[in-house]
Enzyme design. Structure first.
Site, PDB file in Angstrom:
ATOM      1  CG  HIS A 157      -9.275  -4.286   1.864  1.00  0.00           C
ATOM      2  ND1 HIS A 157      -9.341  -5.449   1.134  1.00  0.00           N
ATOM      3  CD2 HIS A 157     -10.254  -4.374   2.806  1.00  0.00           C
ATOM      4  CE1 HIS A 157     -10.332  -6.199   1.589  1.00  0.00           C
ATOM      5  NE2 HIS A 157     -10.891  -5.578   2.620  1.00  0.00           N
ATOM      6  CB  SER A 278      20.712   8.206  -2.004  1.00  0.00           C
ATOM      7  OG  SER A 278      21.038   8.488  -3.350  1.00  0.00           O
ATOM      8  CE  LYS A 284      15.213   8.340  -1.037  1.00  0.00           C
ATOM      9  NZ  LYS A 284      15.254   7.531  -2.258  1.00  0.00           N
ATOM     10  CD  GLU A 291      14.221  -0.779   0.715  1.00  0.00           C
ATOM     11  OE1 GLU A 291      13.505   0.127   0.307  1.00  0.00           O
ATOM     12  OE2 GLU A 291      15.457  -0.809   0.518  1.00  0.00           O
TER      13      GLU A 291
END
Ligand code: ARG
Length: 468
Positions: A157, A278, A284, A291
Site C-alpha cells: 500500500h 525543464s 529540474k 514517464e
C-alpha cells in the site's frame, strides 16, 4: 488489362478511393521477407509434387530472391493498386517470368498465405523480444549484485512494511520478466502450426505435400482444420497479450522509480543521459523517459483491446476485417521493443543512494512483524502477539521513538523475561537475519536466488548469441 490478381471476374476498374481504402501495402510490406521465404518453400513443394517443373520452380525461386533484394535496397515501387504484399510480390514475379510466374499461386490463397507470413514474422519477433527481456533481466541482476548488502524498506500500500534485501527487490523484477518470457515461449507453440495448404478456406483438390513445406519453414505441426486456419488470429492476440503484460510490468516499475528518484524518497539517482531538463526551472532533472515507458503501456493495452474487438463477432472463415490485425500487432511490438531496450539501459546505469536509504531505514517500524513472529515463538498466540506489538507501536508513535527504544520494563508486561530477549530481534538488520522461509528475503535464500539467476542468464546468453 487489370493489374489485379483477381481481375478476371470484373469488367470495370476499381474506384481509386476503394484502392486507397482497402490497401494494406503501406503496413504489410514489412512482411516481405517472410512472404518471399514462404513462397520459395511453396514453389519447391509444387515442383516436388509435379505441379511445377524443376526448372520452373528454380526460376521462380531465383526471381523471388531478386525481388527481395530490390525491396531490401528500397528500390521496389509499391502502389495501392496492388493492395498487399502478396499481390506485389506475385505481380513482380509475373513481370519477370510471364506464364511461369503465373503458376506460383497454385494450391494457395492469400488467406493461408497471410497467416503463414504473420506467423513467420511473429516467430522472429518473439526471439527479438525474448532477447531484449533477457537483457533487461541481466541489467536487474547486475544491480542486485552491486547492491547485494543494501537493505531497503519493502512496501505494501506504499506504506513501509518489512525490510527486504535490495537484491531480493531487483530479483522480483527478474521473475516478472521471466514469466513474460515463458508466456512468449508458450505462445510460440501455437505460432509453430503451419497454415499453408488450407488455401482459401477448404483446402485444395491439388496433390500438395504440406509436410514438406512444414519442414522447410521450420513449423512443428500442420494445422488440422483449414476452415479454422483462415480465421484464426488467436496467436496474434496471445503475442500482443504477452507484450501488453510486459508493458504493464514495465509501467509499474517505471512508476516506482519515478517515485524513488524524488527528493521525498531519494532512493536512487537516475542517469543524466536518461533524464531531461525543464525549459523554465533550471534545477529540474525530470524522469521523462520513465514517464514515457509508463505512458506507452497504454498504447499496447489499447492494441490488445483493438485485436479482441476486431475478432469479436467474425463469422468463419476469412473476413477482410482481419487485415486490420497487423496495425496493432506491429505497434505493440515496436513499442515494447523500444521500451525494453531503453529500460535495460536505465537499469544498468542507475545506482541506489545507499546513504540516503540507510539514514531513514529505522523509520516506519519495519521490524514490527518479525518482533510479532518472535513473540509467537515465545508461545504467545498469534492474535495476542499482533495486538501486543500493535499497542507498543502506538506507544512509539506517541513518543516519537523506535521499537528498539522501548524500555525493558514495558516488554516485561507482555511476558516475563522479554525485555532481555527482544534485544536480539529488534532493528532492521536483525529482522532481515531472522527470515528463513524458502523464497523469503533471508540472506541465504537471496544468495541462492542470485546464484540461480547468474547461472541461468549466463547460459542463456551463450545460447542467444549463437542463435544470432
Ligand atoms: N491483405 C489481406 C490480409 O492482410 C490478405 C489477403 C486476403 N484478401 C482477400 N481478399 N481474401 O488479411
Amino acid at each position: 488489362m487489370s493489374q489485379k490478381t483477381w481481375g478476371g471476374r470484373f469488367q470495370g476498374g476499381t474506384d481509386r478511393r476503394v484502392e486507397a481504402f482497402t490497401e494494406s501495402i503501406s503496413f504489410d510490406r514489412r512482411l516481405y521477407r517472410h512472404d518471399i521465404r514462404a513462397s520459395q518453400a511453396h514453389a519447391r513443394m509444387l515442383a516436388a509434387s509435379g505441379l511445377l517443373s524443376g526448372d520452373e520452380a528454380e526460376r521462380i525461386i531465383v526471381a523471388l530472391e531478386d525481388i527481395k533484394l530490390e525491396m531490401e535496397r528500397g528500390e521496389f515501387a509499391f502502389s495501392a493498386e496492388l493492395e498487399d504484399i502478396h499481390s506485389h510480390v506475385e505481380h513482380a514475379l509475373i513481370e519477370r517470368l510471364g506464364d511461369v510466374g503465373r503458376k506460383l499461386h497454385t494450391a494457395r490463397s492469400r488467406n493461408d498465405q497471410i497467416v503463414t507470413d504473420v506467423k513467420l514474422w511473429i516467430d522472429d519477433a518473439i526471439m527479438e523480444v525474448d532477447r531484449r527481456l533477457h537483457e533487461l533481466q541481466s541489467a536487474f541482476l547486475s544491480l542486485a549484485e552491486r547492491h547485494k548488502e543494501v537493505i531497503l524498506p519493502g512496501y505494501t500500500h506504499l506504506q513501509r512494511a518489512q525490510p527486504v534485501l535490495a537484491a531480493h527487490y531487483f530479483l522480483a523484477y527478474v521473475e516478472k520478466f521471466e514469466r513474460d518470457r515463458e508466456r512468449l515461449k508458450d505462445c510460440r507453440k501455437r505460432v509453430k502450426v503451419l497454415p499453408l495448404g488450407a488455401a482459401a478456406l477448404a483446402g485444395t483438390s491439388l496433390p500438395i505435400d504440406r509436410d514438406s513445406v512444414r519442414r522447410e519453414l521450420g513449423f512443428e505441426e500442420l494445422a488440422r482444420n483449414s476452415l479454422d486456419v483462415s480465421s484464426d488470429r488467436d496467436f496474434v492476440v496471445e503475442f500482443v497479450f504477452a507484450l501488453a503484460l510486459a508493458a504493464v510490468h514495465l509501467s509499474g516499475w517505471a512508476e516506482e522509480w519515478i517515485l524513488w528518484a524524488t527528493t521525498e524518497f531519494h532512493f536512487l539517482e537516475l542517469p543524466d543521459a536518461f533524464c531531461t531538463g525543464s525549459s523554465i526551472m533550471p534545477h529540474k532533472k525530470n524522469p521523462d523517459v520513465l514517464e514515457l515507458i509508463r505512458g506507452k503501456s497504454a498504447r499496447v493495452i489499447a492494441d490488445l483491446q483493438q485485436l479482441l474487438v476486431l475478432l469479436k463477432g467474425l463469422p468463419l472463415a476469412y473476413n477482410r476485417d482481419l487485415q486490420e490485425d497487423k496495425v496493432p500487432l506491429f505497434d505493440a511490438f515496436d513499442t515494447v521493443s523500444s521500451c525494453l531496450e531503453i529500460a535495460a539501459a536505465i537499469v544498468r546505469e542507475t545506482r541506489l543512494d545507499e546513504k540516503a536509504i540507510a539514514s531513514r531505514l529505522e523509520e516506519g517500524h519495519l521490524d514490527a512483524t518479525t518482533l510479532m513472529e518472535f513473540l509467537i515463538l515465545q508461545g504467545i498466540p498469534m492474535r495476542s502477539a499482533h495486538e501486543a506489538v500493535g499497542k507498543v507501536v502506538r506507544w512509539c508513535e506517541e513518543h516519537g521513538v523506535r521499537l528498539v527504544d522501548v524500555p525493558a520494563s514495558q516488554w516485561e508486561t507482555i511476558q516475563e523475561g522479554l525485555g532481555e530477549k527482544v534485544r536480539g530481534v529488534l532493528g532492521v538488520r536483525q529482522a532481515i537475519d531472522s527470515f528463513r522461509s524458502i523464497g523469503s528475503t533471508a540472506p541465504s535464500q537471496v544468495a541462492q536466488q542470485l546464484a540461480f539467476w547468474r547461472n541461468r542468464l549466463a547460459s542463456e546468453k551463450e545460447k542467444l548469441e549463437t542463435k544470432e
